[in-house]
Design a protein around this motif. Sequence first.
Motif, PDB file in Angstrom:
ATOM      1  N   THR A 185       0.861  -1.166   0.000  1.00  0.00           N
ATOM      2  CA  THR A 185       0.000   0.000   0.000  1.00  0.00           C
ATOM      3  C   THR A 185       0.891   1.206   0.000  1.00  0.00           C
ATOM      4  OG1 THR A 185      -0.121  -0.036   2.417  1.00  0.00           O
ATOM      5  CG2 THR A 185      -1.894  -1.169   1.221  1.00  0.00           C
ATOM      6  N   GLY A 186       0.822   2.049  -1.015  1.00  0.00           N
ATOM      7  CA  GLY A 186       1.589   3.271  -1.085  1.00  0.00           C
ATOM      8  C   GLY A 186       3.000   3.054  -1.564  1.00  0.00           C
ATOM      9  N   SER A 187       3.817   4.140  -1.525  1.00  0.00           N
ATOM     10  CA  SER A 187       5.218   4.089  -1.979  1.00  0.00           C
ATOM     11  C   SER A 187       6.013   5.093  -1.197  1.00  0.00           C
ATOM     12  CB  SER A 187       5.300   4.435  -3.476  1.00  0.00           C
ATOM     13  OG  SER A 187       4.818   5.744  -3.698  1.00  0.00           O
ATOM     14  N   ILE A 188       7.371   4.922  -1.213  1.00  0.00           N
ATOM     15  CA  ILE A 188       8.256   5.820  -0.486  1.00  0.00           C
ATOM     16  C   ILE A 188       9.377   6.211  -1.417  1.00  0.00           C
ATOM     17  CG2 ILE A 188       7.706   4.874   1.801  1.00  0.00           C
ATOM     18  CD1 ILE A 188      10.296   3.241   1.601  1.00  0.00           C
ATOM     19  N   SER A 189       9.979   7.411  -1.094  1.00  0.00           N
ATOM     20  CA  SER A 189      11.167   7.888  -1.826  1.00  0.00           C
ATOM     21  C   SER A 189      12.341   7.799  -0.890  1.00  0.00           C
ATOM     22  CB  SER A 189      10.974   9.345  -2.279  1.00  0.00           C
ATOM     23  OG  SER A 189       9.925   9.454  -3.210  1.00  0.00           O
ATOM     24  N   SER A 190      13.479   7.348  -1.360  1.00  0.00           N
ATOM     25  CA  SER A 190      14.665   7.196  -0.507  1.00  0.00           C
ATOM     26  C   SER A 190      15.890   7.554  -1.319  1.00  0.00           C
ATOM     27  CB  SER A 190      14.763   5.769   0.013  1.00  0.00           C
ATOM     28  OG  SER A 190      14.816   4.855  -1.074  1.00  0.00           O
ATOM     29  N   GLN A 191      16.936   7.958  -0.600  1.00  0.00           N
ATOM     30  CA  GLN A 191      18.206   8.340  -1.221  1.00  0.00           C
ATOM     31  C   GLN A 191      19.237   7.302  -0.843  1.00  0.00           C
ATOM     32  OE1 GLN A 191      19.839  12.065   0.125  1.00  0.00           O
ATOM     33  NE2 GLN A 191      21.110  12.285  -1.758  1.00  0.00           N
ATOM     34  N   ILE A 192      19.938   6.832  -1.859  1.00  0.00           N
ATOM     35  CA  ILE A 192      20.941   5.785  -1.596  1.00  0.00           C
ATOM     36  C   ILE A 192      22.143   6.415  -0.993  1.00  0.00           C
ATOM     37  CG2 ILE A 192      22.380   4.053  -2.701  1.00  0.00           C
ATOM     38  CD1 ILE A 192      20.243   3.795  -4.840  1.00  0.00           C
ATOM     39  N   GLN A 193      22.527   5.823   0.166  1.00  0.00           N
ATOM     40  CA  GLN A 193      23.712   6.314   0.886  1.00  0.00           C
ATOM     41  C   GLN A 193      24.841   5.293   0.807  1.00  0.00           C
ATOM     42  OE1 GLN A 193      22.440   7.321   4.865  1.00  0.00           O
ATOM     43  NE2 GLN A 193      21.336   9.200   4.164  1.00  0.00           N
ATOM     44  N   GLU A 194      24.492   4.039   0.616  1.00  0.00           N
ATOM     45  CA  GLU A 194      25.510   2.990   0.611  1.00  0.00           C
ATOM     46  C   GLU A 194      25.053   1.907  -0.321  1.00  0.00           C
ATOM     47  OE1 GLU A 194      27.723  -0.148   3.655  1.00  0.00           O
ATOM     48  OE2 GLU A 194      26.279   1.322   4.416  1.00  0.00           O
ATOM     49  N   ILE A 195      25.996   1.344  -1.082  1.00  0.00           N
ATOM     50  CA  ILE A 195      25.672   0.284  -2.055  1.00  0.00           C
ATOM     51  C   ILE A 195      26.522  -0.915  -1.722  1.00  0.00           C
ATOM     52  CG2 ILE A 195      25.707  -0.409  -4.475  1.00  0.00           C
ATOM     53  CD1 ILE A 195      25.399   2.515  -5.211  1.00  0.00           C
ATOM     54  N   ASN A 196      25.879  -2.090  -1.575  1.00  0.00           N
ATOM     55  CA  ASN A 196      26.582  -3.325  -1.298  1.00  0.00           C
ATOM     56  C   ASN A 196      26.369  -4.221  -2.515  1.00  0.00           C
ATOM     57  OD1 ASN A 196      27.842  -5.552  -0.216  1.00  0.00           O
ATOM     58  ND2 ASN A 196      26.384  -5.854   1.462  1.00  0.00           N
ATOM     59  N   HIS A 197      27.442  -4.588  -3.170  1.00  0.00           N
ATOM     60  CA  HIS A 197      27.356  -5.358  -4.421  1.00  0.00           C
ATOM     61  C   HIS A 197      27.366  -6.839  -4.227  1.00  0.00           C
ATOM     62  CE1 HIS A 197      27.722  -1.815  -6.948  1.00  0.00           C
ATOM     63  NE2 HIS A 197      28.777  -1.405  -6.157  1.00  0.00           N
ATOM     64  N   GLU A 198      27.298  -7.307  -2.957  1.00  0.00           N
ATOM     65  CA  GLU A 198      27.312  -8.744  -2.731  1.00  0.00           C
ATOM     66  C   GLU A 198      25.966  -9.331  -3.009  1.00  0.00           C
ATOM     67  OE1 GLU A 198      28.581  -9.342   1.294  1.00  0.00           O
ATOM     68  OE2 GLU A 198      30.606  -8.654   0.907  1.00  0.00           O
TER      69      GLU A 198
END
Length: 450
Positions: A437-450
Amino acid sequence: MDSFTNPKATIYSVSQLNRNVKSLLEQNFFSIQVTGEISNLSRPASGHLYFSLKDDRAQVRCALFRSQAQRLKFIPENGLQIQASANVSLYEARGDYQLIINQMQETGDGALRRAYEQLKAKLDAKGLFSPEHKQQLPLLPKSIGIITSPSGAAIRDILSVLARRFPGIPVIIYPVMVQGNEAKYEINQAIITANQRKECDVLLLARGGGSLEDLWAFNEEMVANAIYKSQLPIISGIGHETDTTIADYVADLRAATPTAAAEHCTPDGQQWLGQFMAYEQRLSQLIKNTLQQTTQHLDWLTKNLQLQHPGKQLENKSQRLAELELRLTNKIKNQLNQAQAKLTTHHAQLWQYNPAHTLQRLKSEHLALNNRLNMHINNKLHEQQEKLGHLSQTLNIVSPLATLHRGYTLSTDEQGKLISTTQQVSIGQIIQTRLATGSISSQIQEINHE
């Protein structure tokens, strides 16, 4: 006693004798007129003329000095007949008797012929011989005027021809002299008088044969002008066939002789009589033919009138009316019978194709088809509803929304593209995440490629 023994006798020297004879001749023969034929003509370089003047029995020497020779109107030649005004003299040196010519002129036919040709050329240049000026001769003259000598043979010949050819034409004679110095005046006045009186409608100008000098009155310019000005047509019959005068050239018609002129100005009475007889026969035959045709036409008109009599026409019209009435009655009956037969046929055809039967049949067919359509629609609708339920269940199983209800999410980048790997995002990137239900907006601060 002779001169040789007479001491008182005068003794002349030759010079004295010739001088005295010359004086004697000049005193007694001063300015004489002499005529003769030129012969032995000589023209020395001095310009003087020397010749002999002769007749059939004698001759005399003549001298014409240069001053007088230059005033001559003709060229002297051997054989010419001349008339000279001269002084009788003597040439002392030779003792020759001679004539000193002062004036001279041609005489005889030679001079007349030259004058004739000169006048002919002059009048021709003035247009007196022009064919356009020639007048038409009357076919049948009412009266004929004759200009000629009343005592000559020509008038007798002319009257004889006129009496023979057409004696009924009146003849008026204008008597004139036809030879001599006064002839030209009388001929000229006769032409003028005839035009003034208007007693005739054609003029005959005639005389018998003769020499050129005899015919000279008809070569005068006065006569030529009178002929040219004449309002009456003029026929010339002058001399013989070989004689041609100036009057012949000016006249409206030239006849070879007076007799021929009379023939030209009158029709041939016998020929006309023959033509009239032929016309009479043709006219008589034409009248007979016309009467015959008129009689035939009258008979036809009489019969036609009888046929067109009112009683006859009324009878014919009555019979014709009865015939037409019978034909009309039969025609009407035939047309009524034909119409009745057509009506019966059309009524049968109309009953066969009566729309009431077709309409009833079509209503039954429509009702059956409508029931079949409703049944088919209901069956089809039921089938589709069942198929839709089955597909709905299948869709719900594979639907992402159902996955979301189980706690899963879906993330998309700024372009709405689904994110499935870490390589699609970067630090600081804003992403959208869809929840159950619904949606959110978020900003990527960290990326884990595993």
